[in-house]
Structures are given as C-alpha cells and as structure tokens.
Design a protein around this motif. Structure first.
Motif, mmCIF file in Angstrom:
data_model
loop_
_atom_site.group_PDB
_atom_site.id
_atom_site.type_symbol
_atom_site.label_atom_id
_atom_site.label_comp_id
_atom_site.label_asym_id
_atom_site.label_seq_id
_atom_site.Cartn_x
_atom_site.Cartn_y
_atom_site.Cartn_z
ATOM 1 N N GLY A 88 -12.996 -15.247 6.281
ATOM 2 C CA GLY A 88 -12.495 -13.955 6.759
ATOM 3 C C GLY A 88 -12.532 -13.776 8.265
ATOM 4 N N LYS A 114 -9.543 -17.565 10.872
ATOM 5 C CA LYS A 114 -9.240 -18.954 11.258
ATOM 6 C C LYS A 114 -7.778 -19.281 10.946
ATOM 7 C CE LYS A 114 -12.273 -20.570 8.355
ATOM 8 N NZ LYS A 114 -12.678 -19.258 7.807
ATOM 9 N N SER A 115 -7.343 -18.914 9.726
ATOM 10 C CA SER A 115 -5.958 -19.208 9.346
ATOM 11 C C SER A 115 -4.995 -18.440 10.245
ATOM 12 C CB SER A 115 -5.705 -18.823 7.879
ATOM 13 O OG SER A 115 -6.534 -19.558 7.018
ATOM 14 N N SER A 116 -5.308 -17.179 10.477
ATOM 15 C CA SER A 116 -4.404 -16.342 11.291
ATOM 16 C C SER A 116 -4.290 -16.866 12.718
ATOM 17 C CB SER A 116 -4.908 -14.893 11.321
ATOM 18 O OG SER A 116 -5.145 -14.440 10.018
ATOM 19 N N GLN A 155 1.002 -12.949 4.506
ATOM 20 C CA GLN A 155 -0.146 -12.468 5.297
ATOM 21 C C GLN A 155 0.190 -12.480 6.789
ATOM 22 O OE1 GLN A 155 -3.919 -14.513 4.583
ATOM 23 N NE2 GLN A 155 -4.589 -14.116 6.659
HETATM 24 N N1 LIG Z 1 -2.508 -6.942 8.811
HETATM 25 C C1 LIG Z 1 -3.762 -7.138 9.215
HETATM 26 N N2 LIG Z 1 -4.234 -6.524 10.329
HETATM 27 C C2 LIG Z 1 -5.496 -6.719 10.739
HETATM 28 N N3 LIG Z 1 -6.368 -7.537 10.126
HETATM 29 C C3 LIG Z 1 -5.959 -8.166 9.020
HETATM 30 C C4 LIG Z 1 -4.648 -8.009 8.519
HETATM 31 N N4 LIG Z 1 -4.518 -8.777 7.425
HETATM 32 C C5 LIG Z 1 -5.716 -9.384 7.251
HETATM 33 N N5 LIG Z 1 -6.580 -9.018 8.197
HETATM 34 C C6 LIG Z 1 -7.967 -9.484 8.334
HETATM 35 O O1 LIG Z 1 -7.918 -10.917 8.348
HETATM 36 C C7 LIG Z 1 -8.843 -11.436 7.433
HETATM 37 C C8 LIG Z 1 -8.324 -12.743 6.852
HETATM 38 O O2 LIG Z 1 -7.909 -13.581 7.903
HETATM 39 P P1 LIG Z 1 -7.767 -15.146 7.655
HETATM 40 O O3 LIG Z 1 -7.067 -15.671 8.851
HETATM 41 O O4 LIG Z 1 -7.170 -15.414 6.333
HETATM 42 O O5 LIG Z 1 -9.298 -15.581 7.681
HETATM 43 P P2 LIG Z 1 -9.958 -16.998 7.354
HETATM 44 O O6 LIG Z 1 -8.857 -17.990 7.347
HETATM 45 O O7 LIG Z 1 -10.944 -17.216 8.460
HETATM 46 O O8 LIG Z 1 -10.653 -16.830 6.044
HETATM 47 C C9 LIG Z 1 -8.972 -10.387 6.373
HETATM 48 O O9 LIG Z 1 -10.222 -10.502 5.724
HETATM 49 C C10 LIG Z 1 -8.845 -9.103 7.172
HETATM 50 O O10 LIG Z 1 -10.108 -8.746 7.702
#
Ligand SMILES: Nc1ncnc2c1ncn2[C@@H]1O[C@H](COP(=O)(O)OP(=O)(O)O)[C@@H](O)[C@H]1O
Ligand SMILES: [Mg+2]
Length: 240
Positions: A37, A40-42, A74
């Motif tokens: 959460g 990292k992916s984002s 996402q």
């Molecule tokens: N539209 C959004 N705006 C802001 N934060 C978001 C949004 N969508 C998801 N998130 C946050 O991003 C997190 C997931 O991000 P992600 O990149 O998948 O994390 P990881 O890959 O590290 O597990 C979610 O748990 C939430 O907190």
C-alpha cells in the motif's frame, strides 16, 4: 575536469529529480521497495507513463499479482489514463501473468518445471525484438519468487539482475518488504544500482508516506526521507 553527463530517466515526482541529479541513470536496474500500500506500483507506473508521454520512451509493465485491467483502472483513477494520448497505446504496454503464461512453451506445461525468471527475460526480449524498449517494470520480484520452485532463488535473482543489466534499457523491480523494514536482504540489494524506499509512518492517527533514496549509483543524491504526496496531477515530495 567536468564529469561526463549521464543520460537519466526522470521519475516525474516533483521535487525528487533535482535531488537525484535529474533522475535514474539510464541503463540501471533499480528497486522500488516498501510495504503493502505504499504506492510502489503507482510510482513505478508513473515513471513509465510520464516518460512515454513526455519523452516518447517505450515501457513494458509486467504485473504478476494484479490483473492488467486492475492496474490500468487504478492508474487511470490516479490521473494516468492511457486514453489521454493515442501514442501511449504503443509506447506503454501492460501485461499480466496470464499473458506471460500464454508465452510459455508447451514443453513447460507443468508449472513446477517453469523457469519463471527465464520466461520473464524471454518475454522482455521478444518485446525488444519488436521495438526498442527503454523501460521495464516488474511488479513484483516477490511475486515472481513466489512462483519459483527452484532450489536456490538467490542464485536465480543474481542471474536475473545480471542479465537485465546487460540490456540497453532501464529496469525497475518492485520489491515488497515487511513494514518497518528499510529494505530487503538478498542479492537484489547489493546488485541493484539503486534503491528507492517508500515507507508508511504513523504520525498520531494518520498514516503518512515517506520516500527516501537509499542508494543510487553515479548520483550525488540527498540521503533524507521526504513526505511523499499524491496530487491530482501526479506525485510530489516535500523538502524542508
Ligand atoms: N485515486 C487515488 N488517489 C489517492 N490515493 C490512492 C488512489 N488510489 C489508490 N490510492 C492509494 O494507493 C494505495 C495503493 O497503491 P499501490 O501503488 O497499489 O501500492 P503498492 O503497490 O505499494 O501496494 C492504496 O492503498 C491507496 O492508499
Ligand atoms: Mg503493488
């Protein structure tokens, strides 16, 4: 004597690139590490998306855990919608494990026999044959390791990273670590050219994200953790 200018891949995280010599040295293999959460992916997708949009760089995003549509939806919700520019269709490709499986040879039907690290490299090479690949994201190294039934995964990782380094592209390997852990052990840590660490810190009743550059070869980077913010138009770190 002035240092030779190195071509760099900007992260497009506002505030970060100037603190990192302009970006990730081209050709590096870096880790983006953090617990679940921490975005990292984002962040990884952001690097591919913005570089495709602003620098016409071709990127491949291979997702093991999350289906392709899930990732794309996402990221679109975060403001990274491939529909904003037609050219993104060919410059930014997301594939998931299902599509990678389809790429396996029939001789490897039993999953236990599959050399997953080799399959990923084969897939990357098949892309590189079709058009030059500038950026590659593996989401995640842990996901790939979980599939691996081999006896010595440390050795697999070692050869995998060595081979990625020999390719003329920049790779980002997502690595999930336990909360509170700075970064993972294993060969990935010392083999990687860089480590960007995302961390969620509880401050009273609020979870705050922080970003720190733990390691970045060929780069005089700041060794400090910064608040990492998600904005409508992208990501930002806040310097003191
Ligand atoms: N539209 C959004 N705006 C802001 N934060 C978001 C949004 N969508 C998801 N998130 C946050 O991003 C997190 C997931 O991000 P992600 O990149 O998948 O994390 P990881 O890959 O590290 O597990 C979610 O748990 C939430 O907190
Ligand atoms: Mg993820």
């Amino acid at each position: 004597m002035s240092p030779v200018a190195i071509e760099r891949i900007p992260t497009f995280v506002e505030g970060l690139d100037p603190r990192m010599g302009g970006g990730i040295p081209k050709g590096s293999v870096i880790l983006i590490e953090g617990s679940a959460g921490c975005m990292k992916s984002s962040l990884s997708y952001n690097i591919l998306f913005q570089n495709a949009l602003h620098h016409s760089r071709n990127g491949l995003y291979l997702t093991i855990e999350q289906p392709r549509k899930d990732i794309e939806d996402q990221m679109a919700a975060l403001g990274m919608d491939k529909a904003v520019d037609k050219a993104l269709d060919s410059r930014l490709t997301v594939i998931d494990l299902g599509e990678l499986r389809a790429f396996l040879s029939e001789a490897q039907e039993s999953e236990l026999d599959v050399d997953w690290f080799r399959s990923v490299l084969n897939q990357v090479n098949s892309f590189r044959r079709d058009h030059p690949l500038d950026l590659f994201v593996l989401d995640s190294l842990n996901g790939l390791l979980a599939l691996c039934a081999r006896e010595n995964p440390r050795l697999e990782i070692f050869h995998f990273i060595k081979e990625l380094k020999s390719y003329p592209m920049t790779s980002i390997l997502i690595s999930e670590v336990a909360p509170g852990t700075a970064w993972s052990g294993g060969p990935q840590g010392f083999l990687a050219d860089g480590i960007i660490h995302l961390e969620a810190k509880r401050v009273e009743d609020i979870l705050r994200l922080q970003l720190g550059v733990v390691k970045m070869r060929k780069t005089a980077h700041e060794k400090q953790y910064f608040p990492f913010l998600v904005r409508k138009g992208g990501f930002e770190i806040v310097g003191k």
